[in-house]
Every structure is written in C-alpha cells, then in structure tokens.
Scaffold this motif. Sequence first.
Motif, PDB file in Angstrom:
ATOM      1  N   PHE A  59       0.823  -1.210   0.000  1.00 56.43           N
ATOM      2  CA  PHE A  59       0.000   0.000   0.000  1.00 56.43           C
ATOM      3  C   PHE A  59       0.859   1.263   0.000  1.00 56.43           C
ATOM      4  N   TYR A  60       1.836   1.327   0.922  1.00 55.58           N
ATOM      5  CA  TYR A  60       2.618   2.565   1.022  1.00 55.58           C
ATOM      6  C   TYR A  60       3.431   2.821  -0.245  1.00 55.58           C
ATOM      7  N   VAL A  61       3.980   1.756  -0.822  1.00 55.44           N
ATOM      8  CA  VAL A  61       4.758   1.930  -2.057  1.00 55.44           C
ATOM      9  C   VAL A  61       3.837   2.343  -3.211  1.00 55.44           C
ATOM     10  N   PHE A  62       2.685   1.685  -3.316  1.00 55.40           N
ATOM     11  CA  PHE A  62       1.739   2.023  -4.392  1.00 55.40           C
ATOM     12  C   PHE A  62       1.249   3.458  -4.243  1.00 55.40           C
ATOM     13  N   LEU A  63       0.947   3.834  -2.991  1.00 58.66           N
ATOM     14  CA  LEU A  63       0.428   5.186  -2.753  1.00 58.66           C
ATOM     15  C   LEU A  63       1.445   6.231  -3.202  1.00 58.66           C
ATOM     16  N   LEU A  64       2.708   5.973  -2.906  1.00 56.02           N
ATOM     17  CA  LEU A  64       3.773   6.897  -3.312  1.00 56.02           C
ATOM     18  C   LEU A  64       3.829   7.001  -4.844  1.00 56.02           C
TER      19      LEU A  64
END
Lengths: 254, 328
Positions: free
Chosen positions: B169-174
């Motif tokens: 999630f955090y990588v995709f959001l970035l």
Amino acid sequence: MAALLQLAGVNVQFAGLQALSNVDLSARGGEIKALIGPNGAGKTTLFNAISGYVPIAAGSISLNGSAIHGLAPHAIAARGVRRTFQNGGLFPELTGLENVLAGLHARIDASFAGILFGTRASRAAERDAVARARRLLDGLGVSHLADVQVNTMSGGQQRTIEIVRAVAAEPPLLLLDEPAVGLAPPVRAQLVELIRRLAGETGIAVLLIEHAIDLVMAAADVIAVFNGGAKIAEGPPAAIRTDPAVLEAYLGHA
Amino acid sequence: MNGQTPQHALAHRALGTRVFYAAPLLALVIPLFANPYTQFIVNLTLVYVLVTVGFNLVLGNLGQLAFANTALFGIGAYTAAILMAHAGWPFWAAIPPAGAAGAAAGFLASVTALRGIRNYYLAIVTLAFGELLRWSYIHGEALSGGTDGLTVRHADFFGIALESETARFYVFLLIVTVIVKAVSNLMRSKIGRAIVAIRDNELATASLAIPTGRYIVLAFTLSGFVVGIAGSLFAVLIGQVIPESFGLIELILHFAMVLVGGLGSLFGSVLGALALTALPEFFRPFPGLYEMFFGGLLIVFLLIQPRGLSALCAKRWPALRDRYYRER
C-alpha cells in the motif's frame, strides 16, 4: 515597402471546380484589405490556401519573401499567420481564458520536463502567459468571460474571444473570416475600431472577409472584389463603389 | 451567471490544491483500520486509479476512441513479470521498463490514429491489437508461461520487501501520487491545453501554431506509460499474471471507470476507480447479479450523467472543475 504577404497566380481546384483562378494579391503591414464578393466567389478558399488548409494547384504564396505554400497549417501559423473561422473555431469545452492561452501556445517557453516536474521556470512562463491573456481579455472588455466555458457564451461573445485568441500572439498577418456575423450593432462598431487599432498601432496586416458592406467601407483601406474564383477589381473603397465590373457582379448590370 | 471574480477563483483554486494534497495524506492512515482483505481492495483501487488516469488521457482528453487500454495494461504487467520471474530483477527496476513498454505500445496506437484511422475504425483496430496480444501471451509460452501465466514473488522496492498488503500500500500510494501529480502538471499547462484543444477542434488547433500530430503522439505515448506502470503494480499485487486478466471484460471495466468518473477529468479518473474497484467485491456472494448491476449502471450514466461523477462534483464545488492552466 515590400509586401508582407504576396500571392502570385494562385489556382485552387476542387474536383472539377476551379475555386480560385490566377489570383494575385498582396498585404502590407498596417493595411486593412477587405475581400468582398458573392457567396462562392472563393474568399474563404483563399484564406484556406494562405493558411495551408487547401493545397494550391499553381502559383505561389510567400510571406516576407519566402514561400509558405505546401507547409502544414501549424507551420504556416508558426511563421506569423493567424486566422478566424467562419463557423467558429473556438474550443467549446474550454473557458475564454483557456482559449486565449491556446493562442499563446508557441510563446510559452516551457519544456516537457520542466512542466512535468513543475519547475519554477515553467510555472513562471505559464503565469506570465495567464497574466497576458487576462490583460488581452480586459483590453477588449471581456474579462468577465475569462472563466466562462465557451459553449455557454453568446455568438457575439464567442466571436470576440476568437479575435482575442487570434491576435494574442501578435501575428504579423491576421485573416478574419466574417468576424461581424451575429454581432449587435454597438459591438460591430467596437470591432471596426479594434481592427483599425490593431493595424494602426501594431502595424499588422489584416485581410478581412465581410458581407456587411457598411463595416467594410468603415474599416478597409483597400477592397478586393472576387467573383467566380477570380479577383475582378481592387482599389480604395470610393473607387470600388463605382467600379463597373463590381456593379455588374453585384447587381447583374453595369 | 458569468462566474466568479478572480479573487473567488483564486480562493477556489487554493481549495482544489488542498484537496489534491489532503487525499493521499488522509489515505496514509488506512492501514490502521483495514484488514488484509480490505487493504488488498484499497491497493487494487490504487492500481485502477493509474489505469483510469492513463485511459482517460486518450479517451477523454484527446477524445480518441482507442481501446488498447487492456493491451497496455497487459504489456506493463507481462514486462514486469518477465523481468522479475525470468531475469530476477527487483520490482523497482522493473517499473520503468513496464512503463516504457506501455509507452511504446501507445506510440504504435498513435500511428494508426495519425494515419487517419479514427472513430469506430480506431476502436476496432485497437481492440484487435489487444486480442492479438492476448493470443501471443497464450502461445508465447517460453516467455509468458502460456495460459498458466507467470508467478511473481519477492517483490523488492529499494530493499523493502513487499510481502504484506500494508507494505504494498505505502509503495503504491507513493507511486500513484507522484504520477497523478505529474499528469496534473502536464494537463494544467500548454501541453494539456493542446491535447484538449485537439479534441474540441483539431483544425483550429493547428491554426494556432500547435503541431497537432506531435501532441496526438504524446497523448497516446503518455497514456501507455501510465497504464504500463499500472500493469507492473498489478503484477506484484496479484502475484500472478495470466492472459485472462486482460480480456474484453476487463476493458469494459476500464471504460466504465472512465465514464462513471468523468470523461476528460483527472479528478474523475480517481473517482471512477474509487467507485468501481470495490464494486465487484460487494456482489461476490450473488453470482450473476454483478453483471446486471454493472450493465445497468453504465446505461444510467450514459443516459443521465454522461459527464460522470466529476461533473456532478464540479457543479456543486466549482473548485473541483478541471482547469487547463495554473496561475501560481
């Protein structure tokens, strides 16, 4: 002074129809030249030939001494030719401001990478263009149309926006195709004043197609009369008014 | 009626900017509330935000009926999967090639449009392109794994192992935030204006010294790049890349997201993905009902709200209207 625009022996053919035959025409900076004649006389075809939208079969068209016929429309525009369109050439889903900004496209000095990353320089270039577009809209008294979407404007408002867009980049040559259609009388008077001011102050050359003869007489320095794809007369308004060939074409008798 | 004073407009724009930055910041807390399943759905939504943003560039902004979107999506997914599964590349290194492969395919599609193949013809040609690619995934077993596809394991993003939904999630959001911001920068500039101007009136666009052909190619290529990157995220999220993921049903889903969100609206693209990604999940217990609901939804939007949710929102909050310039 040498002519800015020079047409020599221009022929345009559509399937079996000679739309323009052997047309010579010139335009000078600071001069307003009106093109008149009945429907089908070839006036708009002449604009299309100059701006690269229809190919010429013979002759030459040059701007500042170099040939422009055969170039793509955007390349001709890049050399300083702007035009309006008889049936409206605006972007209906954009606002007045965004339309005028599109007219400033080539003057906005911002690279793809600069825009992508939102660099300071690209933002400054964009900001300057927006400020200029707002000044132009203001100068023609239509600043209230800046944030209005074009497809909700009246016909007259749209004409005005199209003219602002056409002159935004200060083109040396401006082609106006029936700019007064659908305009209320006071707005037409403003239009005449605007065209005269553009030619007088900024020294641009204006070719004007117009059916409203009062407007032509008020605005034009020179009138060129077309009939059946040929130029049949050219001269100052006073001379054209009494020219036998013109009377023949318009009234059917000399 | 004639709209706002400049001061009003500026205030509105500031609000619009705040919404833009607030959304990803608020999203940061989602993992605190989500279980792995809902977190997966949120991650999938992020993938579809990119899918829709990319598709909308060509379909909505440029106004071309090009239906190569699942092809671009598949190319991105397969490029990433092949590099990771066969060549052992880390995930982060496979993202740019996935985008580049999508961009190359988008460029190819633009050539057909430039050669005068437009409207329904372009739709058919690009649909055929997608089906041809699907055929080649099935038959290019040595590279693509055939109908079984490729399995993607051990996705590594600069040393972070994307083993959990939360990490993904955090990588995709970035990635999604950076790309949406970049696309927003492009749209609110001379580039975005040129693309939309071509849609509205191509002849008049050329009369303003705008090289229309170049911007048509640019829009297609950019669209391919964004959707290709979406494909690489999809490969890592699902862990399995199979030909069946890139068929007609998938294309209809992409199309519906653009339509429901709002043709030509960047904000709409995000809304469309948010609205439709989770939808199939609600219908999972009721087989058959989903297709009916989905078809009905498309018809309702086409008839009643053809400009999508973004137009509804823009009517209520003018700050959210898409703008093609920036003043600050």
